[in-house]
Write a protein that holds these residues in place. Structure first.
Motif, PDB file in Angstrom:
ATOM      1  N   MET A   1      -1.754   5.695  -0.545  1.00 32.20           N
ATOM      2  CA  MET A   1      -1.040   5.824   0.730  1.00 32.20           C
ATOM      3  C   MET A   1      -1.959   6.384   1.807  1.00 32.20           C
ATOM      4  O   MET A   1      -2.010   5.860   2.922  1.00 32.20           O
ATOM      5  N   ASP A   2      -2.728   7.428   1.490  1.00 36.13           N
ATOM      6  CA  ASP A   2      -3.660   8.006   2.470  1.00 36.13           C
ATOM      7  C   ASP A   2      -4.609   6.929   3.010  1.00 36.13           C
ATOM      8  O   ASP A   2      -4.872   6.859   4.216  1.00 36.13           O
ATOM      9  N   GLY A   3      -5.139   6.123   2.107  1.00 36.53           N
ATOM     10  CA  GLY A   3      -6.099   5.100   2.508  1.00 36.53           C
ATOM     11  C   GLY A   3      -5.501   4.114   3.491  1.00 36.53           C
ATOM     12  O   GLY A   3      -6.171   3.666   4.423  1.00 36.53           O
ATOM     13  N   SER A   4      -4.235   3.790   3.311  1.00 37.29           N
ATOM     14  CA  SER A   4      -3.564   2.865   4.220  1.00 37.29           C
ATOM     15  C   SER A   4      -3.304   3.518   5.575  1.00 37.29           C
ATOM     16  O   SER A   4      -3.629   2.965   6.617  1.00 37.29           O
ATOM     17  N   VAL A   5      -2.752   4.718   5.537  1.00 37.47           N
ATOM     18  CA  VAL A   5      -2.382   5.407   6.787  1.00 37.47           C
ATOM     19  C   VAL A   5      -3.633   5.711   7.621  1.00 37.47           C
ATOM     20  O   VAL A   5      -3.658   5.501   8.836  1.00 37.47           O
ATOM     21  N   ARG A   6      -4.683   6.188   6.964  1.00 42.20           N
ATOM     22  CA  ARG A   6      -5.917   6.534   7.689  1.00 42.20           C
ATOM     23  C   ARG A   6      -6.513   5.326   8.399  1.00 42.20           C
ATOM     24  O   ARG A   6      -7.203   5.448   9.402  1.00 42.20           O
ATOM     25  N   ASN A   7      -6.266   4.146   7.851  1.00 40.91           N
ATOM     26  CA  ASN A   7      -6.835   2.932   8.434  1.00 40.91           C
ATOM     27  C   ASN A   7      -5.811   2.126   9.234  1.00 40.91           C
ATOM     28  O   ASN A   7      -6.078   0.977   9.606  1.00 40.91           O
ATOM     29  N   ASN A   8      -4.663   2.755   9.477  1.00 40.28           N
ATOM     30  CA  ASN A   8      -3.617   2.120  10.296  1.00 40.28           C
ATOM     31  C   ASN A   8      -3.203   0.741   9.796  1.00 40.28           C
ATOM     32  O   ASN A   8      -2.959  -0.166  10.586  1.00 40.28           O
ATOM     33  N   LEU A   9      -3.139   0.585   8.484  1.00 41.86           N
ATOM     34  CA  LEU A   9      -2.681  -0.693   7.959  1.00 41.86           C
ATOM     35  C   LEU A   9      -1.165  -0.765   8.080  1.00 41.86           C
ATOM     36  O   LEU A   9      -0.475   0.255   7.946  1.00 41.86           O
ATOM     37  N   PRO A  10      -0.629  -1.968   8.306  1.00 39.64           N
ATOM     38  CA  PRO A  10       0.824  -2.101   8.392  1.00 39.64           C
ATOM     39  C   PRO A  10       1.473  -2.073   7.008  1.00 39.64           C
ATOM     40  O   PRO A  10       0.834  -2.403   6.015  1.00 39.64           O
ATOM     41  N   GLY A  11       2.736  -1.650   6.962  1.00 35.67           N
ATOM     42  CA  GLY A  11       3.527  -1.818   5.738  1.00 35.67           C
ATOM     43  C   GLY A  11       3.836  -0.548   4.983  1.00 35.67           C
ATOM     44  O   GLY A  11       4.916  -0.401   4.455  1.00 35.67           O
ATOM     45  N   ILE A  12       2.892   0.383   4.905  1.00 37.85           N
ATOM     46  CA  ILE A  12       3.163   1.649   4.224  1.00 37.85           C
ATOM     47  C   ILE A  12       3.521   2.667   5.307  1.00 37.85           C
ATOM     48  O   ILE A  12       2.670   3.074   6.095  1.00 37.85           O
ATOM     49  N   VAL A  13       4.800   3.016   5.349  1.00 33.72           N
ATOM     50  CA  VAL A  13       5.307   3.883   6.424  1.00 33.72           C
ATOM     51  C   VAL A  13       5.057   5.356   6.103  1.00 33.72           C
ATOM     52  O   VAL A  13       4.676   6.144   6.964  1.00 33.72           O
ATOM     53  N   ALA A  14       5.312   5.734   4.871  1.00 34.50           N
ATOM     54  CA  ALA A  14       5.043   7.106   4.404  1.00 34.50           C
ATOM     55  C   ALA A  14       5.761   8.165   5.225  1.00 34.50           C
ATOM     56  O   ALA A  14       5.170   9.145   5.677  1.00 34.50           O
ATOM     57  N   GLU A  15       7.046   7.948   5.385  1.00 34.50           N
ATOM     58  CA  GLU A  15       7.873   8.841   6.202  1.00 34.50           C
ATOM     59  C   GLU A  15       7.801  10.309   5.775  1.00 34.50           C
ATOM     60  O   GLU A  15       7.813  11.202   6.607  1.00 34.50           O
ATOM     61  N   CYS A  16       7.735  10.569   4.485  1.00 35.40           N
ATOM     62  CA  CYS A  16       7.779  11.965   4.015  1.00 35.40           C
ATOM     63  C   CYS A  16       6.384  12.579   3.914  1.00 35.40           C
ATOM     64  O   CYS A  16       6.239  13.730   3.503  1.00 35.40           O
ATOM     65  N   GLY A  17       5.360  11.800   4.262  1.00 34.76           N
ATOM     66  CA  GLY A  17       4.003  12.335   4.263  1.00 34.76           C
ATOM     67  C   GLY A  17       3.410  12.522   2.882  1.00 34.76           C
ATOM     68  O   GLY A  17       2.406  13.213   2.728  1.00 34.76           O
ATOM     69  N   GLY A  18       4.031  11.952   1.879  1.00 35.22           N
ATOM     70  CA  GLY A  18       3.430  11.982   0.549  1.00 35.22           C
ATOM     71  C   GLY A  18       4.080  12.946  -0.421  1.00 35.22           C
ATOM     72  O   GLY A  18       3.506  13.241  -1.468  1.00 35.22           O
TER      73      GLY A  18
END
Ligand code: FES
Length: 106
Positions: free
Chosen positions: A25-42
């Motif tokens: 999840m971190d890898g997706s969010v850090r790179n602003n990829l679409p699809g993984i929202v991660a509302e609760c921050g992990g």
């Protein structure tokens, strides 16, 4: 660093360096990829980081906890390969891991 391949909801593929110790999840969010929202921050409480992990890579990660399994029961587009990406911690041996992000994360 391990290279992780994300197939995002529009079908495009993104290969990202994810440092060992960080989550998929971190890898997706850090790179602003679409699809993984991660509302609760992990913190394993939202399921908006749902992914399908290709079966051949399942053993590279810890098994899902009871908490993760419970959350996944309510995830849309669930499959036998469903995982919460915030619970997939990357290690050195994870180079080449590939996963698909469903279109239903929020
Ligand atoms: S980010 Fe919320 S469960 Fe993974």
């Amino acid at each position: 660093m391990p290279m992780v391949t994300y197939v995002v909801p529009d079908g495009s593929t993104h290969v990202v360096d994810v440092p060992a110790g960080q989550s998929v999840m971190d890898g997706s969010v850090r790179n602003n990829l679409p699809g993984i929202v991660a509302e609760c921050g992990g913190s394993c409480s939202c399921a908006t980081c749902h992914v399908h992990l290709d079966e051949e890579f399942a053993d590279l990660f810890d098994e899902a906890s009871d908490e993760e399994r419970d959350l996944l029961e309510y995830a849309e587009d669930r499959s036998p390969h469903s995982r919460l990406s915030c619970q997939l911690i990357v290690r050195a041996g994870c180079d080449g891991v590939r996963l698909t992000v469903p279109d239903s994360n929020g």
